[in-house]
Design a protein around this motif. Sequence first.
Motif, PDB file in Angstrom:
ATOM      1  N   SER A 189       0.854  -1.201   0.000  1.00  0.00           N
ATOM      2  CA  SER A 189       0.000   0.000   0.000  1.00  0.00           C
ATOM      3  C   SER A 189       0.893   1.255   0.000  1.00  0.00           C
ATOM      4  O   SER A 189       2.112   1.158  -0.075  1.00  0.00           O
ATOM      5  N   GLU A 190       0.243   2.413   0.142  1.00  0.00           N
ATOM      6  CA  GLU A 190       0.995   3.682   0.194  1.00  0.00           C
ATOM      7  C   GLU A 190       1.558   3.941   1.589  1.00  0.00           C
ATOM      8  O   GLU A 190       2.385   4.836   1.769  1.00  0.00           O
ATOM      9  N   ALA A 191       1.087   3.216   2.591  1.00  0.00           N
ATOM     10  CA  ALA A 191       1.471   3.502   3.984  1.00  0.00           C
ATOM     11  C   ALA A 191       2.971   3.313   4.189  1.00  0.00           C
ATOM     12  O   ALA A 191       3.570   2.422   3.587  1.00  0.00           O
ATOM     13  N   PRO A 192       3.580   4.159   5.044  1.00  0.00           N
ATOM     14  CA  PRO A 192       5.014   3.983   5.291  1.00  0.00           C
ATOM     15  C   PRO A 192       5.304   2.628   5.947  1.00  0.00           C
ATOM     16  O   PRO A 192       4.450   2.087   6.658  1.00  0.00           O
ATOM     17  N   ALA A 193       6.505   2.110   5.681  1.00  0.00           N
ATOM     18  CA  ALA A 193       6.900   0.822   6.269  1.00  0.00           C
ATOM     19  C   ALA A 193       6.878   0.930   7.789  1.00  0.00           C
ATOM     20  O   ALA A 193       7.187   1.974   8.350  1.00  0.00           O
ATOM     21  N   ARG A 194       6.477  -0.154   8.435  1.00  0.00           N
ATOM     22  CA  ARG A 194       6.497  -0.177   9.904  1.00  0.00           C
ATOM     23  C   ARG A 194       7.896  -0.577  10.326  1.00  0.00           C
ATOM     24  O   ARG A 194       8.434  -1.539   9.796  1.00  0.00           O
ATOM     25  N   ASN A 195       8.429   0.136  11.284  1.00  0.00           N
ATOM     26  CA  ASN A 195       9.778  -0.248  11.678  1.00  0.00           C
ATOM     27  C   ASN A 195       9.776  -1.053  12.954  1.00  0.00           C
ATOM     28  O   ASN A 195      10.785  -1.128  13.644  1.00  0.00           O
ATOM     29  N   ASP A 196       8.634  -1.690  13.263  1.00  0.00           N
ATOM     30  CA  ASP A 196       8.611  -2.477  14.492  1.00  0.00           C
ATOM     31  C   ASP A 196       9.335  -3.802  14.288  1.00  0.00           C
ATOM     32  O   ASP A 196       9.531  -4.270  13.174  1.00  0.00           O
ATOM     33  N   ASP A 197       9.745  -4.381  15.387  1.00  0.00           N
ATOM     34  CA  ASP A 197      10.537  -5.600  15.384  1.00  0.00           C
ATOM     35  C   ASP A 197       9.613  -6.792  15.072  1.00  0.00           C
ATOM     36  O   ASP A 197       8.670  -7.048  15.811  1.00  0.00           O
ATOM     37  N   ALA A 198       9.911  -7.488  13.982  1.00  0.00           N
ATOM     38  CA  ALA A 198       9.061  -8.626  13.599  1.00  0.00           C
ATOM     39  C   ALA A 198       9.598  -9.944  14.160  1.00  0.00           C
ATOM     40  O   ALA A 198       9.126 -11.007  13.808  1.00  0.00           O
ATOM     41  N   SER A 199      10.601  -9.861  15.061  1.00  0.00           N
ATOM     42  CA  SER A 199      11.237 -11.108  15.507  1.00  0.00           C
ATOM     43  C   SER A 199      10.310 -11.958  16.382  1.00  0.00           C
ATOM     44  O   SER A 199      10.603 -13.118  16.646  1.00  0.00           O
ATOM     45  N   ASP A 200       9.163 -11.377  16.822  1.00  0.00           N
ATOM     46  CA  ASP A 200       8.238 -12.237  17.581  1.00  0.00           C
ATOM     47  C   ASP A 200       7.563 -13.279  16.676  1.00  0.00           C
ATOM     48  O   ASP A 200       6.850 -14.149  17.166  1.00  0.00           O
ATOM     49  N   LEU A 201       7.822 -13.216  15.380  1.00  0.00           N
ATOM     50  CA  LEU A 201       7.316 -14.258  14.479  1.00  0.00           C
ATOM     51  C   LEU A 201       8.186 -15.515  14.522  1.00  0.00           C
ATOM     52  O   LEU A 201       7.821 -16.551  13.979  1.00  0.00           O
ATOM     53  N   LEU A 202       9.360 -15.399  15.156  1.00  0.00           N
ATOM     54  CA  LEU A 202      10.312 -16.522  15.157  1.00  0.00           C
ATOM     55  C   LEU A 202      10.060 -17.487  16.302  1.00  0.00           C
ATOM     56  O   LEU A 202       9.709 -17.061  17.408  1.00  0.00           O
ATOM     57  N   PRO A 203      10.278 -18.803  16.072  1.00  0.00           N
ATOM     58  CA  PRO A 203      10.173 -19.744  17.192  1.00  0.00           C
ATOM     59  C   PRO A 203      11.332 -19.524  18.165  1.00  0.00           C
ATOM     60  O   PRO A 203      12.373 -19.000  17.792  1.00  0.00           O
ATOM     61  N   ARG A 204      11.115 -19.923  19.422  1.00  0.00           N
ATOM     62  CA  ARG A 204      12.174 -19.778  20.432  1.00  0.00           C
ATOM     63  C   ARG A 204      13.218 -20.869  20.249  1.00  0.00           C
ATOM     64  O   ARG A 204      12.885 -22.055  20.255  1.00  0.00           O
ATOM     65  N   LEU A 205      14.468 -20.425  20.137  1.00  0.00           N
ATOM     66  CA  LEU A 205      15.561 -21.383  19.926  1.00  0.00           C
ATOM     67  C   LEU A 205      16.786 -20.917  20.682  1.00  0.00           C
ATOM     68  O   LEU A 205      16.952 -19.717  20.914  1.00  0.00           O
ATOM     69  N   PRO A 206      17.691 -21.834  21.052  1.00  0.00           N
ATOM     70  CA  PRO A 206      18.937 -21.396  21.669  1.00  0.00           C
ATOM     71  C   PRO A 206      19.769 -20.591  20.663  1.00  0.00           C
ATOM     72  O   PRO A 206      19.707 -20.864  19.458  1.00  0.00           O
ATOM     73  N   ALA A 207      20.531 -19.593  21.154  1.00  0.00           N
ATOM     74  CA  ALA A 207      21.359 -18.775  20.259  1.00  0.00           C
ATOM     75  C   ALA A 207      22.554 -19.603  19.775  1.00  0.00           C
ATOM     76  O   ALA A 207      23.079 -20.441  20.520  1.00  0.00           O
TER      77      ALA A 207
END
Length: 333
Positions: free
Chosen positions: A307-325
Motif C-alpha cells: 500500500s501507500e502507507a510507510p513501512a512499519r519499523n517495528d521488530d518482527a522477531s516475535d514471528l520466530l520460534p524460540r531457539l537457543p542462540a
Amino acid sequence: MGGPVPHIPVLGRQAVEFLNVRDGGVYVDATFGAGGYTRAILAAADCRVIGIDRDKSAIALGADLVQTAHGRLTLIEDTFSHLDAVARAAGFDAVDGVVLDLGVSSMQLDAAERGFSFRLDGPLDMRMGGQGVSAADVVNAASERDLATIIFVLGEERHSRAVARAIVKTRSAAPIRTTRALADLVASAVRSRPTDIHPATRTFQALRIFVNDELGELVAALAAAERILKPKGRLVVVSFHSLEDRIVKSFLAGRGETRAGSRHAPERKRIAPTFRVLAKRPVTADADEVARNPRARSAKLRAAERSEAPARNDDASDLLPRLPALADVLKGR
Ligand SMILES: C[S@@+](CC[C@H](N)C(=O)[O-])C[C@H]1O[C@@H](n2cnc3c(N)ncnc32)[C@H](O)[C@@H]1O
C-alpha cells in the motif's frame, strides 16, 4: 533466454503472474538459484531484474544469463535479509516486485560435497553461503538438550530426544563428520516404516535451517521488502514447510491490520495497513506439476500488494520460534 534450465522452478508461472511484471519495472529475485524465476520474469516484459543469492556458485553459473540479458539483469552475492540495501546499491530506491523461492536448490542438494543430502555421502556442511558455522560444528558441539530443541522445533521431529541422545553417544567415540554417518545414526534412533519419508529428513531439515538462520533471514527479508516496494509493488513468497509458511502468513496478516504497535504497549494506535493480501488461501501446485516435480507437493505461494502507507519499523522477531542462540549452542556440552 540463456541456456537449458537445469532446475524446474516450482510454481514459477504463478509466481510471475502474481508479480504482475510490466515493461519498465524493476524486480528483485531474492533467491536466484538456477535462474528459473529470473528467466521467466525477463521473458514476461521489458523489465530489469536484480538477482540475489548467498551461494557464490549460483551467482557464477548465472554469468551467461547476465550476458544474454543485455544489461537487464544484475546479479549480487548477498543474503536476502539485505535485499533493500542491495537494490539501493544497484541504483534503485524502490522496486515493483520482490520474489522469494525459499529453501535449497536442486543444484545444492545434488552436490554431495555441500552436505545437504542424506542420500549422498559428503562432509556434514550444509552452509548455503559457504561461510560461518557448519552442521558438523553444531552436531559435535551442542548439548543434548539444545540438539533436541533444534531438531524438535525446526524439524518438527517427534523423536528429537532419541536423535539427540544417539548423536551424543556416537560423537563420544569420534566426531560425526559426514552426512552418511548422521543419516545412519538417525535411522537407527528413529523407527520408520518403508513407506515413510527417510527417517533423517526432519533432522537434516532442522540442522540446515539452523545453520543458515533461514527463519531469521526470512523475517528480515519480509521487512526489507516492505521498505523497498513501491505502492502497488508485489511481494511473492514460495515456501516449502509449515514453519516458513506460518511466518509469511502471520507477517502479512499483521501488516494487513489497521492497528499496530508492540503487543506489550497498553495503547495501540490506528495505522494504515502496509500490505493487501492477494489470495486468502495459499496457492499450491496442481497434480501435473507435482507429477513432474515431487518437491512441488509441499510448496505454498503467498502474495500481497504494497500500500501507500510507510513501512512499519517495528521488530518482527516475535514471528520466530524460540531457539537457543548459535553462540550458546557452540559453547555446548
Ligand atoms: C529454491 S532455490 C531458488 C530457485 C530459483 N527460484 C530458480 O528458479 O532457479 C533457493 C535459492 O535461494 C538461495 N538462498 C536461500 N536462502 C538465502 C538467503 N538467506 N539469502 C540469499 N539467498 C538465499 C539458495 O542459495 C538457493 O540458491
